[in-house]
Scaffold this motif. Structure first.
Motif, PDB file in Angstrom:
ATOM      1  N   PRO A 193     -39.530  54.553 118.384  1.00 45.22           N
ATOM      2  CA  PRO A 193     -39.824  53.445 119.425  1.00 45.22           C
ATOM      3  C   PRO A 193     -41.287  53.478 119.438  1.00 45.22           C
ATOM      4  N   ILE A 194     -41.813  52.337 119.945  1.00 47.77           N
ATOM      5  CA  ILE A 194     -43.146  52.076 120.320  1.00 47.77           C
ATOM      6  C   ILE A 194     -43.553  52.480 121.681  1.00 47.77           C
ATOM      7  N   VAL A 195     -44.025  53.724 122.192  1.00 46.32           N
ATOM      8  CA  VAL A 195     -44.361  54.065 123.529  1.00 46.32           C
ATOM      9  C   VAL A 195     -45.312  53.256 124.348  1.00 46.32           C
ATOM     10  N   ASP A 196     -46.491  53.118 123.309  1.00 45.61           N
ATOM     11  CA  ASP A 196     -47.675  52.567 123.839  1.00 45.61           C
ATOM     12  C   ASP A 196     -48.228  51.677 122.804  1.00 45.61           C
ATOM     13  N   LYS A 197     -48.138  50.210 122.931  1.00 48.96           N
ATOM     14  CA  LYS A 197     -48.630  49.420 121.827  1.00 48.96           C
ATOM     15  C   LYS A 197     -50.149  49.569 121.711  1.00 48.96           C
ATOM     16  N   CYS A 198     -50.937  50.040 122.315  1.00 43.42           N
ATOM     17  CA  CYS A 198     -52.435  50.236 122.295  1.00 43.42           C
ATOM     18  C   CYS A 198     -52.863  51.471 121.438  1.00 43.42           C
ATOM     19  N   SER A 199     -51.606  52.097 121.047  1.00 50.59           N
ATOM     20  CA  SER A 199     -51.718  53.065 120.060  1.00 50.59           C
ATOM     21  C   SER A 199     -51.886  52.592 118.563  1.00 50.59           C
ATOM     22  N   LEU A 200     -51.191  51.418 118.470  1.00 51.65           N
ATOM     23  CA  LEU A 200     -50.965  50.686 117.136  1.00 51.65           C
ATOM     24  C   LEU A 200     -52.350  50.601 116.641  1.00 51.65           C
ATOM     25  N   GLU A 201     -52.367  50.712 115.145  1.00 48.13           N
ATOM     26  CA  GLU A 201     -53.594  50.089 114.535  1.00 48.13           C
ATOM     27  C   GLU A 201     -53.350  49.525 113.259  1.00 48.13           C
ATOM     28  N   PRO A 202     -54.232  48.645 112.683  1.00 49.35           N
ATOM     29  CA  PRO A 202     -54.069  47.978 111.548  1.00 49.35           C
ATOM     30  C   PRO A 202     -53.678  49.290 110.460  1.00 49.35           C
ATOM     31  N   TYR A 203     -52.604  48.612 109.395  1.00 47.86           N
ATOM     32  CA  TYR A 203     -51.894  49.301 108.488  1.00 47.86           C
ATOM     33  C   TYR A 203     -51.028  50.165 108.845  1.00 47.86           C
ATOM     34  N   ASP A 204     -50.531  50.235 110.116  1.00 52.49           N
ATOM     35  CA  ASP A 204     -49.412  50.712 110.453  1.00 52.49           C
ATOM     36  C   ASP A 204     -48.182  50.022 109.911  1.00 52.49           C
ATOM     37  N   VAL A 205     -46.889  50.182 109.650  1.00 53.74           N
ATOM     38  CA  VAL A 205     -45.980  49.738 109.371  1.00 53.74           C
ATOM     39  C   VAL A 205     -45.023  49.826 110.491  1.00 53.74           C
ATOM     40  N   VAL A 206     -44.589  48.601 110.948  1.00 50.39           N
ATOM     41  CA  VAL A 206     -43.537  48.471 112.057  1.00 50.39           C
ATOM     42  C   VAL A 206     -42.209  47.626 111.949  1.00 50.39           C
ATOM     43  N   LEU A 207     -41.524  47.660 112.400  1.00 50.04           N
ATOM     44  CA  LEU A 207     -40.308  46.846 112.695  1.00 50.04           C
ATOM     45  C   LEU A 207     -40.503  45.764 114.044  1.00 50.04           C
ATOM     46  N   CYS A 208     -40.579  44.486 113.503  1.00 48.80           N
ATOM     47  CA  CYS A 208     -41.103  43.600 114.395  1.00 48.80           C
ATOM     48  C   CYS A 208     -40.415  42.396 114.334  1.00 48.80           C
ATOM     49  N   LYS A 209     -40.853  41.336 115.108  1.00 49.48           N
ATOM     50  CA  LYS A 209     -39.870  40.091 115.085  1.00 49.48           C
ATOM     51  C   LYS A 209     -41.046  38.895 115.254  1.00 49.48           C
ATOM     52  N   VAL A 210     -40.908  38.065 114.072  1.00 47.47           N
ATOM     53  CA  VAL A 210     -41.840  36.868 113.914  1.00 47.47           C
ATOM     54  C   VAL A 210     -41.059  35.803 113.648  1.00 47.47           C
ATOM     55  N   SER A 211     -41.296  34.594 114.498  1.00 53.00           N
ATOM     56  CA  SER A 211     -40.793  33.480 114.471  1.00 53.00           C
ATOM     57  C   SER A 211     -39.271  33.529 114.166  1.00 53.00           C
ATOM     58  N   GLY A 212     -38.606  34.629 115.077  1.00 54.13           N
ATOM     59  CA  GLY A 212     -37.039  34.648 115.148  1.00 54.13           C
ATOM     60  C   GLY A 212     -36.518  35.488 114.069  1.00 54.13           C
ATOM     61  N   ARG A 213     -37.492  36.011 113.222  1.00 52.00           N
ATOM     62  CA  ARG A 213     -36.627  36.901 111.899  1.00 52.00           C
ATOM     63  C   ARG A 213     -37.377  38.247 112.290  1.00 52.00           C
ATOM     64  N   TYR A 214     -36.729  39.351 111.676  1.00 50.78           N
ATOM     65  CA  TYR A 214     -36.958  40.745 111.710  1.00 50.78           C
ATOM     66  C   TYR A 214     -37.622  41.162 110.386  1.00 50.78           C
ATOM     67  N   TYR A 215     -38.689  41.952 110.566  1.00 53.08           N
ATOM     68  CA  TYR A 215     -39.501  42.489 109.382  1.00 53.08           C
ATOM     69  C   TYR A 215     -39.784  44.005 109.614  1.00 53.08           C
ATOM     70  N   LEU A 216     -39.864  44.525 108.644  1.00 55.28           N
ATOM     71  CA  LEU A 216     -40.462  46.006 108.239  1.00 55.28           C
ATOM     72  C   LEU A 216     -41.754  45.733 107.763  1.00 55.28           C
ATOM     73  N   HIS A 217     -42.995  45.450 108.181  1.00 54.01           N
ATOM     74  CA  HIS A 217     -44.007  45.024 107.634  1.00 54.01           C
ATOM     75  C   HIS A 217     -45.289  45.579 108.313  1.00 54.01           C
ATOM     76  N   THR A 218     -46.420  45.202 107.784  1.00 52.03           N
ATOM     77  CA  THR A 218     -47.625  46.150 108.358  1.00 52.03           C
ATOM     78  C   THR A 218     -48.451  45.071 109.089  1.00 52.03           C
ATOM     79  N   ILE A 219     -49.101  45.701 110.153  1.00 49.84           N
ATOM     80  CA  ILE A 219     -50.122  45.138 111.135  1.00 49.84           C
ATOM     81  C   ILE A 219     -51.430  44.952 110.155  1.00 49.84           C
TER      82      ILE A 219
END
Length: 99
Positions: free
Chosen positions: A37-63
Motif C-alpha cells: 500500500p501507498i503510505v505517503d504519495k509524496c514518496s512516489l517518484e517517476p519510474y515507480d511501478v504502481v497499481l492505479c486507476k485511470v479513466s475507470g480502468r485499473y493498471y499496473l503501470h509506470t509513473i
C-alpha cells in the motif's frame, strides 16, 4: 484488479500474477508481483511501478510524471512502451518485488 486495489486500501500487501505484456521488459506476463500500500504519495517518484486507476480502468503501470496543483498530487501513468494512459490521483500500491 479492483479487488487488489481494495485490499491495498485496507493496508494489505498483496501478491498476484500479471497478465499482459504492456510492462515488458520490466514485468513479463505470468510473473508474480508483490505490491504494498501507498503510505505517503509524496514518496512516489517517476519510474515507480504502481497499481492505479485511470479513466475507470485499473493498471499496473509506470509513473512518468508528477504534478502538484490545487487538487494535490497527480500522476501521469504510462506503459513501458511510453504510451501515456492518462493522469490520476488514484494510486493504490507500489510494486516492491517481481518474480
Amino acid at each position: 484488479m479492483r479487488a487488489q486495489a481494495e485490499q491495498l486500501l485496507k493496508g494489505e500487501t498483496i501478491t498476484f500474477k500479471v497478465k499482459g505484456n504492456s510492462m515488458y521488459p520490466i514485468i513479463f506476463s505470468g510473473e508474480t508481483v508483490t505490491v504494498e500500500p501507498i503510505v505517503d504519495k509524496c514518496s512516489l517518484e517517476p519510474y515507480d511501478v504502481v497499481l492505479c486507476k485511470v479513466s475507470g480502468r485499473y493498471y499496473l503501470h509506470t509513473i512518468t510524471n508528477i504534478r502538484l496543483d490545487a487538487e494535490g498530487l497527480t500522476f501521469e501513468i504510462s506503459n513501458c512502451k511510453r504510451h501515456v494512459i492518462g493522469w490520476t490521483q488514484a494510486v493504490y500500491g507500489l510494486v516492491i518485488n517481481v518474480e
